[in-house]
Design an enzyme around this catalytic site. Structure first.
Site, PDB file in Angstrom:
ATOM      1  N   HIS A 128      -7.806   4.701   7.464  1.00  0.00           N
ATOM      2  CA  HIS A 128      -9.062   4.368   6.791  1.00  0.00           C
ATOM      3  C   HIS A 128      -9.081   2.871   6.505  1.00  0.00           C
ATOM      4  O   HIS A 128      -8.046   2.210   6.564  1.00  0.00           O
ATOM      5  CB  HIS A 128      -9.217   5.150   5.479  1.00  0.00           C
ATOM      6  CG  HIS A 128      -8.271   4.705   4.409  1.00  0.00           C
ATOM      7  ND1 HIS A 128      -6.981   5.176   4.315  1.00  0.00           N
ATOM      8  CD2 HIS A 128      -8.409   3.814   3.389  1.00  0.00           C
ATOM      9  CE1 HIS A 128      -6.377   4.596   3.277  1.00  0.00           C
ATOM     10  NE2 HIS A 128      -7.221   3.766   2.702  1.00  0.00           N
ATOM     11  N   ASP A 175       0.862  -1.178   0.000  1.00  0.00           N
ATOM     12  CA  ASP A 175       0.000   0.000   0.000  1.00  0.00           C
ATOM     13  C   ASP A 175       0.901   1.232   0.000  1.00  0.00           C
ATOM     14  O   ASP A 175       2.136   1.100  -0.076  1.00  0.00           O
ATOM     15  CB  ASP A 175      -0.924  -0.039   1.235  1.00  0.00           C
ATOM     16  CG  ASP A 175      -2.222   0.723   1.015  1.00  0.00           C
ATOM     17  OD1 ASP A 175      -2.327   1.506   0.049  1.00  0.00           O
ATOM     18  OD2 ASP A 175      -3.145   0.561   1.840  1.00  0.00           O
TER      19      ASP A 175
HETATM   20 ZN   LIG Z   1      -4.931   1.151   2.102  1.00  0.00          ZN
END
Ligand SMILES: [Zn+2]
Length: 299
Positions: free
Chosen positions: A141, A33
């Site tokens: 998030h 990520d």
């Molecule tokens: Zn992410």
């Protein structure tokens, strides 16, 4: 009798050779990520519209490279990487070594874990961030900061690390290492036990952190990956017993309204829906569907 004994001996020898060969094989899966990459603090680094994105793709790629190098140095024989941020096309593939495979773009049924199966020995999370219900962490998030306010599995709010660990756990593969800010390392080790953690920055808010320099981050990641692989037998797969109840809360009102038309979906409040999956794979596909589908999809 004699020939039977010889063929039995041959069978034993070839069995031992096969087992040895299997022992030597070690496949590692890296899910990458971007929010947890060194120096990342805002959208300016996270997508093609940001003025710093081009440079930070490079840093993300080098963090993944550091993990790959550490893995091979510690005995991995195969590495699969999934580009799991934004458009899924962040990593500069010409800068990755030629002996790895990479999963790119969306949609894909296992989301950030596409390509994982029971043949892998361990999972590494690079550039990860905290979940949407965590008050700490840069860009906290789960799946979408713009659209979702909560994702729960079996009643418990999850981060992407938690969700992805459960997908790996379905295939009996443990998570062995995570990199990102101090908050995601704390959150992930609280959930999964003492997986190796590389803290590449210290969050001081949703859009602020004190950060290492890129070269220091690559070095730290390489070391932590090596450490994790050396003690890979310590880690246990994160398994959620099926069936798995999924609760999703949307920022807006209409997704839950329209999804509740489906008989497989229950609307639990104005902004929330519930889906019962027979396992985490079904949950993953359902999540990918609700985050992807729109009638204007083409081609
Ligand atoms: Zn992410």
């Amino acid at each position: 009798m004699k020939s039977r004994a010889i063929s039995l001996a041959f069978l034993v020898v070839s069995l031992v050779v096969t087992i040895r060969a299997q022992e030597k094989k070690m496949k590692i899966y890296i899910s990458a990520d971007m929010e947890g990459v060194v120096g990342v603090v805002t959208n300016e680094q996270l997508g093609p519209q940001g003025f710093e994105y081009a440079r930070f793709r490079e840093f993300m790629t080098q963090e993944v490279n550091a993990a790959i190098e550490g893995a091979f140095e510690a005995g991995a024989t195969e590495v699969v990487v999934s580009d799991s941020h934004g458009n899924g096309q962040n990593l500069l593939i010409e800068k990755l070594p030629k002996n790895v495979l990479i999963v790119r773009s969306w949609p894909r049924p296992l989301m950030m874990m596409q390509g994982i199966d029971e043949t892998f020995a361990g999972v590494i999370f690079i550039g990860y961030h905290t979940g949407t219900t965590n008050t700490q962490g840069v860009r906290a998030h789960t799946i979408s900061s713009a659209r979702l306010t909560d994702v729960r599995l079996k009643g418990v709010s999850v981060s992407e690390a938690g969700l992805n660990a459960a997908i790996a756990g379905h295939f009996n593969v443990p998570v062995i290492m995570v990199s990102g800010d101090d908050a995601v390392v704390k959150e992930t080790t609280a959930l999964l036990g003492d997986v190796e953690g590389a803290v590449v920055k210290w969050s001081s808010g949703f859009h602020s952190a004190t950060t290492l320099m890129p070269e220091a981050s690559y070095q730290l990641i390489r070391e932590k990956v090596k450490k994790a692989i050396v003690r890979i037998k310590d880690f246990k797969p994160h398994k959620l017993a099926p069936p798995i109840q999924l609760d999703v809360s949307f920022k807006n009102y209409r997704p839950s309204e329209v999804l509740s038309y489906l008989s497989i979906v229950e609307r639990t409040d104005a902004h929330s829906i519930r889906f019962k999956g027979k396992d985490i794979i079904e949950v993953s596909k359902f999540l990918e569907f609700i985050m992807t589908y729109e009638p204007a999809l083409e081609p």
